[in-house]
Design a protein around this motif. Structure first.
Motif, PDB file in Angstrom:
ATOM      1  N   LEU A   1      41.360  11.197  28.276  1.00  0.00           N
ATOM      2  CA  LEU A   1      41.883   9.764  28.821  1.00  0.00           C
ATOM      3  C   LEU A   1      39.709   9.684  28.427  1.00  0.00           C
TER       4      LEU A   1
ATOM      5  N   TYR B   1      38.563   8.095  25.160  1.00  0.00           N
ATOM      6  CA  TYR B   1      38.282   6.341  25.195  1.00  0.00           C
ATOM      7  C   TYR B   1      37.148   6.346  26.434  1.00  0.00           C
TER       8      TYR B   1
ATOM      9  N   LEU C   1      36.428   6.823  28.804  1.00  0.00           N
ATOM     10  CA  LEU C   1      36.944   6.333  30.378  1.00  0.00           C
ATOM     11  C   LEU C   1      36.595   7.022  31.884  1.00  0.00           C
TER      12      LEU C   1
ATOM     13  N   ALA D   1      36.883   4.730  34.356  1.00  0.00           N
ATOM     14  CA  ALA D   1      37.923   3.874  34.447  1.00  0.00           C
ATOM     15  C   ALA D   1      38.989   4.844  34.384  1.00  0.00           C
TER      16      ALA D   1
ATOM     17  N   GLY E   1      39.076   5.131  38.369  1.00  0.00           N
ATOM     18  CA  GLY E   1      39.811   4.547  38.951  1.00  0.00           C
ATOM     19  C   GLY E   1      41.521   4.283  38.514  1.00  0.00           C
ATOM     20  N   LEU E   2      41.941   4.760  37.301  1.00  0.00           N
ATOM     21  CA  LEU E   2      43.431   5.154  37.122  1.00  0.00           C
ATOM     22  C   LEU E   2      43.890   5.968  38.074  1.00  0.00           C
TER      23      LEU E   2
ATOM     24  N   ARG F   1      42.666   6.196  41.175  1.00  0.00           N
ATOM     25  CA  ARG F   1      42.979   5.704  42.452  1.00  0.00           C
ATOM     26  C   ARG F   1      44.549   4.929  42.147  1.00  0.00           C
ATOM     27  N   LEU F   2      44.818   4.105  41.077  1.00  0.00           N
ATOM     28  CA  LEU F   2      45.479   3.108  41.360  1.00  0.00           C
ATOM     29  C   LEU F   2      47.090   3.910  41.451  1.00  0.00           C
TER      30      LEU F   2
ATOM     31  N   ALA G   1      48.234   5.378  38.373  1.00  0.00           N
ATOM     32  CA  ALA G   1      48.611   5.636  37.319  1.00  0.00           C
ATOM     33  C   ALA G   1      48.747   6.820  36.511  1.00  0.00           C
TER      34      ALA G   1
ATOM     35  N   ASP H   1      49.162   9.776  38.760  1.00  0.00           N
ATOM     36  CA  ASP H   1      51.070  10.331  39.246  1.00  0.00           C
ATOM     37  C   ASP H   1      51.899   9.852  38.258  1.00  0.00           C
ATOM     38  N   PHE H   2      51.655   8.252  38.511  1.00  0.00           N
ATOM     39  CA  PHE H   2      52.612   8.323  36.970  1.00  0.00           C
ATOM     40  C   PHE H   2      53.168   8.820  35.965  1.00  0.00           C
TER      41      PHE H   2
ATOM     42  N   THR I   1      54.106  12.891  36.757  1.00  0.00           N
ATOM     43  CA  THR I   1      55.102  13.251  37.736  1.00  0.00           C
ATOM     44  C   THR I   1      56.148  11.835  37.540  1.00  0.00           C
ATOM     45  N   ILE I   2      56.028  10.913  37.757  1.00  0.00           N
ATOM     46  CA  ILE I   2      57.637   9.948  37.571  1.00  0.00           C
ATOM     47  C   ILE I   2      57.741   9.304  35.689  1.00  0.00           C
TER      48      ILE I   2
END
Lengths: 329, 379
Positions: A93, A97, A99, A102, A105-106, A108-109, A111, A113-114, A117-118
Motif C-alpha cells: 500500500l 499508493y 498510503l 490511510a 486506518g485500514l 484499524r478498520l 481491512a 485482517d480481512f 486471513t478471511i
C-alpha cells in the motif's frame, strides 16, 4: 570431472515444492547455497510463517527483512526473507499508493485482517507479489539478487498458490490489482521460473509428485527438476538382496559368520538380522519401482543422500555440492 | 522404546463410550490419515459405531475404504469385522460442496442462488486456502449433530499450521465483528452509520483508496457477497463456535501425530503446547514409523567391529554385510530414542503410543489392522 553447464541458466526464480515431510525447506536451502556458489547473490524466501530457514541456518527468527544467512562456497551470498502477509500488504500500500496514514486506518478498520486471513487467497496474492518484487527489483529500490529461491507451500497447495493470480484476473476486471496479477502470472509462466518438486522414494510422495507435475504443466508452469531426497544406498549386494528376498540365506552360514566375527549370538540374533535384511530387501525393491515412476516423468532428476546425523549448516553445504555435481547450479 | 513417557492406553480410550470425538493433528507427512483410519477401524471392530472424516487420503487407502465417490456423505466401509456389533463409515471432505450445502440450507433460495453465482463466493469456496479448515469444522459439527455415530474420528487438513482448524471460528468471528465489514455494508447493519460519522472525511479517503486498490468492480462484487452472506454468516459462526466448545469437552481426545524426526517432533511439541493453551483435551502422542530391532542388545559398535573382523579375514561376506545393516539400524534406533527422550523431557506427562515402521505403505484394511494393533500394544 569437468562441470557441465548448469541446467537452469536463465532461471531467476526457483520454486521448491514437495509433499509435507519430504524436506523441501532443506532442499531449497541447499539449492540457494549451490546457486550462490559462483559468487552470485541469492535470496531464499519462505512464505509459510514457520521460520524453517532460521532453524536450518541456526540464526534467530527472521524478521520481515532480508538478512544474510550464509556465504556460498565460491564467495556468493545467501540472504533470507520470511514474508509475512500483513507486512507485505502495508508495504504494498505504501509503495504503490503512498498510503502511510490511510494504511494504518485500514488496519484499524480490520481491512488488513480481512485481506490476510478471511480472504485467504489474498494472502497468496500478497506473497507472490512480494516474490515478484524481489525478482524484478528495480535499481535504487534495495539490494538486487541474481536468483530467488522460494521454499514454497507443499504440493497439495502449490497449484492454488501459484495460480492465485489467474483467479485475481478473473475477479478484478480492471484496476491496478489486475495488471499487477497479470505481471506476476507472466513471470511465473516465463522460462525465468522453474518449479522443482522434492520427493522421497515412497509411494505417497511419488504419487503427489506425479500429480503436482501434471497439475503444474496443465497450468502452464515450467516444471524444473525432480529432487529425490534422503536416498539410501543399498547395504547389501544385488545377489544378497535376491537371496534374502527368496529366503535362500543359509542360517547355519550366518551363525558361523557371527561366531567368526566374535559376536556372541543365538538363534534370536540370527532371526533378527535376517528379519532386518528382509525388510531392507523389500524397501530396496519398492524404491526401485518408485524411482522408475519418477524417471518416467522425464524431468532432470537429482539425488540427495540421507544424512543420518540430521541437517546442520555443514550438511547444507554438502547438499549444495551434490546439487552442483548433478548440474543444478 | 518410549523411555519414561507414560504409555497411551489406546484401547480403553476407543472403548470408552464417553469418548465421542478423536482428532488426529500433526504436521504433514507423518501418517495422520493412516492413524485416523486405523483407530476408526479398531474402534469399529471393538463394537463402536464409528465414522471417520478424512481430508486427503492416499488414493489406494481411499479405494480400500470404498472412498471412490466424492459425494460428501459417509459411506459404510466393506470388509469390517462386525462381530462385536460395531460398524465403520468413512467420508472424504469436499470443501466446496460442504460450503454450498451450508449456503443452500441457510439462505432463501433466491439469496442462495445469488451467493452461489458470486465470483467472490466461487473462489472462496473452491480454491482459497483456509476454507478447508472452516469446512472441516462445519462437517464435524454436522456429523455430531446427526447423532448416527457414537464415535467420530477426524483427520485434520494439511495446512501451514495444522491447528488452523482451531483458529477458524475465532477468525470468522473477528471478521464478522470487524468494522470493515460494517463499512462494506455501508450502514446496512447497526453501527455502520455511526462508524461513518466517526471516520468522517477519513472514510471518504478510505473508500477511495479501496476502490483504487481493488477496482470498483471488485469492491462491488465483494459488497454484494458480504451483504448476501450477512444473514447466514451468523448461524455459521454460532455452529463453528459450538463445535469449538465441543472440542474442549472431555468427550474429545486429541492425538498429536508425529514421526521420530527432529522437525516433526518440534511441530508436535508446538501442538502439545498450543492444545494446552486452548484447554483442549490432549490424549497423547502417536509416534509413527518408529524403528526397532529384534537384536537390540547387539550395539552398532559391536556389529561394526564384527564386520571388520570378517572383512580382514576375507570370510563370510554376507554376515559382514548383515552386521553393517544391523549397525545402521541400531544407529537409527538410538537416534530416534534420543529425539523422543528430548520431547519427553520437555513434556513428561504426554502419553506416547508408537507404531513400528513398515517397509511399505498401508493401503488396505489388513494394513490398518496391523497399525491399530501396534497402537494398542503397550510400548
Amino acid at each position: 570431472m569437468a562441470r557441465r553447464d548448469p541446467d537452469w541458466d536463465g532461471v531467476r526464480l526457483h520454486v521448491v515444492t514437495g509433499k509435507g515431510g519430504t524436506g523441501k525447506t532443506t532442499v531449497a536451502a541447499g539449492l540457494a547455497l549451490a546457486l550462490a556458489g559462483d559468487g552470485s547473490r541469492v535470496l531464499l524466501v519462505e512464505v509459510e510463517g514457520r521460520q524453517g530457514i532460521a532453524q536450518l541456518f541456526d540464526v534467530p527468527p527472521l524478521p520481515y527483512e532480508e538478512r544474510k544467512v550464509a556465504v556460498g562456497p565460491g564467495g556468493g551470498e545467501v540472504y533470507a526473507l520470511a514474508v509475512d502477509a500483513e507486512a507485505a500488504l502495508l508495504e504494498y500500500l505504501d509503495m504503490f499508493y503512498r498510503l502511510g496514514r490511510a494504511g494504518r486506518g485500514l488496519r484499524r478498520l480490520g481491512a488488513i485482517d480481512f485481506a490476510t486471513t478471511i480472504a485467504p487467497g489474498m494472502r497468496d496474492v500478497l506473497l507472490t507479489g512480494k516474490l515478484y518484487e524481489a525478482v524484478r527489483r528495480k535499481p535504487g529500490r534495495g539490494r538486487r539478487y541474481d536468483t530467488v529461491v522460494l521454499d514454497a507451500p507443499p504440493t497439495g497447495r502449490i497449484g492454488r498458490f501459484l495460480g492465485v493470480n489467474a483467479e485475481v484476473v478473473g475477479l478484478a476486471r480492471v484496476g491496478p490489482i489486475r495488471s499487477q496479477a497479470q505481471s506476476i502470472m507472466k513471470l511465473l509462466e516465463s522460462p525465468q521460473t522453474a518449479v522443482h518438486v522434492v520427493s522421497l522414494l515412497e509411494e505417497m510422495p511419488v504419487q503427489e509428485t506425479c500429480d503436482a507435475v501434471a497439475e503444474l504443466s496443465r497450468a502452464g508452469l515450467a516444471v524444473g527438476a525432480v529432487v529425490v531426497n534422503t536416498v539410501r544406498e543399498p547395504l547389501l549386494r544385488a545377489r544378497e538382496l535376491t537371496a534374502v528376498r527368496k529366503g535362500l540365506v543359509d542360517r547355519g552360514e550366518v551363525a558361523a559368520g557371527l561366531k567368526a566375527a566374535g559376536v556372541r549370538s543365538g538363534e534370536a540374533v540370527v532371526d533378527a538380522l535376517l528379519a532386518e535384511a528382509a525388510e531392507h530387501a523389500e524397501r530396496v525393491a519398492l524404491e526401485k519401482t518408485q524411482r522408475k515412476t519418477l524417471a518416467a516423468l522425464g524431468r532432470p532428476m537429482y539425488q540427495l543422500p540421507l544424512l543420518p546425523d540430521g541437517i546442520d549448516l555443514g550438511a547444507l553445504y554438502l547438499l549444495a555440492e551434490r546439487l552442483c555435481q548433478q548440474g543444478a547450479a | 522404546m518410549s523411555g519414561r513417557a507414560p504409555a497411551l492406553a489406546v484401547d480403553p480410550m476407543l472403548r470408552d463410550p464417553a469418548t465421542r470425538i478423536v482428532v488426529c493433528c500433526g504436521s504433514g507427512g507423518v501418517g495422520k490419515t493412516t492413524t485416523a483410519a486405523a483407530l476408526a477401524l479398531r474402534a469399529a471392530e471393538q463394537g463402536r459405531q464409528v465414522v471417520v472424516l478424512t481430508i486427503d487420503p492416499a488414493r489406494r487407502l481411499a479405494a480400500s475404504m470404498g472412498l471412490v465417490e466424492l459425494d460428501n456423505t459417509p459411506r459404510e466401509v466393506a470388509g469390517v469385522d462386525e462381530a462385536a456389533g460395531g460398524r465403520l463409515d468413512a467420508m472424504m471432505l469436499d470443501m466446496k460442496r460442504t460450503f454450498d450445502e451450508v449456503v443452500l440450507a441457510h439462505a432463501s433460495p433466491e439469496r442462495a442462488r445469488a451467493i452461489l453465482a458470486n465470483p467472490f463466493y466461487q473462489s472462496l469456496s473452491s480454491s482459497f486456502s483456509g476454507t478447508q479448515e472452516y469446512m472441516a469444522m462445519e462437517k464435524l459439527g454436522q456429523l455430531r449433530a446427526e447423532d448416527r455415530w457414537d464415535l467420530i474420528v477426524v483427520d485434520t487438513p494439511p495446512s501451514r499450521s495444522a491447528l488452523d482448524f482451531l483458529d477458524a471460528p475465532a477468525r470468522l468471528g473477528s471478521f464478522l465483528d470487524g468494522r470493515f465489514i460494517r463499512v462494506l455494508l455501508g450502514g446496512a447493519r447497526g453501527g455502520g452509520r455511526a462508524y461513518l460519522k466517526v471516520l468522517g472525511a477519513g472514510f471518504a479517503a478510505m473508500t477511495g483508496a479501496l476502490t483504487k486498490i481493488l477496482g470498483a468492480q471488485v469492491l462491488k462484487d465483494m459488497r454484494t457477497f458480504v451483504v448476501a452472506l450477512d444473514t447466514m454468516f451468523g448461524g455459521f459462526r454460532e455452529r463453528a463456535d459450538a463445535t469449538y466448545q465441543l472440542l474442549k469437552t472431555s468427550g474429545t481426545a486429541f492425538l498429536v501425530v508425529a514421526a521420530p524426526e527432529r522437525d516433526a517432533l518440534r511441530e508436535a511439541a508446538y501442538f502439545v503446547e498450543r492444545l494446552a493453551a486452548e484447554q483442549m483435551p490432549l490424549a497423547g502422542l502417536v509416534l509413527n514409523r518408529v524403528h526397532v530391532s529384534g537384536a537390540g542388545s547387539l550395539s552398532a559398535e559391536r556389529a561394526l567391529a564384527g564386520a571388520e573382523t570378517l572383512d580382514e579375514a576375507d570370510d563370510h561376506p554376507l554376515t559382514a554385510d548383515l552386521l553393517r545393516l544391523h549397525a545402521d539400524r541400531m544407529r537409527l534406533v538410538k537416534r530416534e530414542q534420543r529425539l523422543l527422550a528430548r520431547f519427553t523431557a520437555a513434556h513428561p506427562r504426554v502419553a506416547v503410543a508408537d507404531v513400528p515402521a513398515q517397509p511399505g505403505d498401508v493401503h488396505d484394511l489388513h494394513g490398518l489392522r496391523v497399525v491399530g494393533a501396534a497402537l494398542a500394544e503397550p510400548a
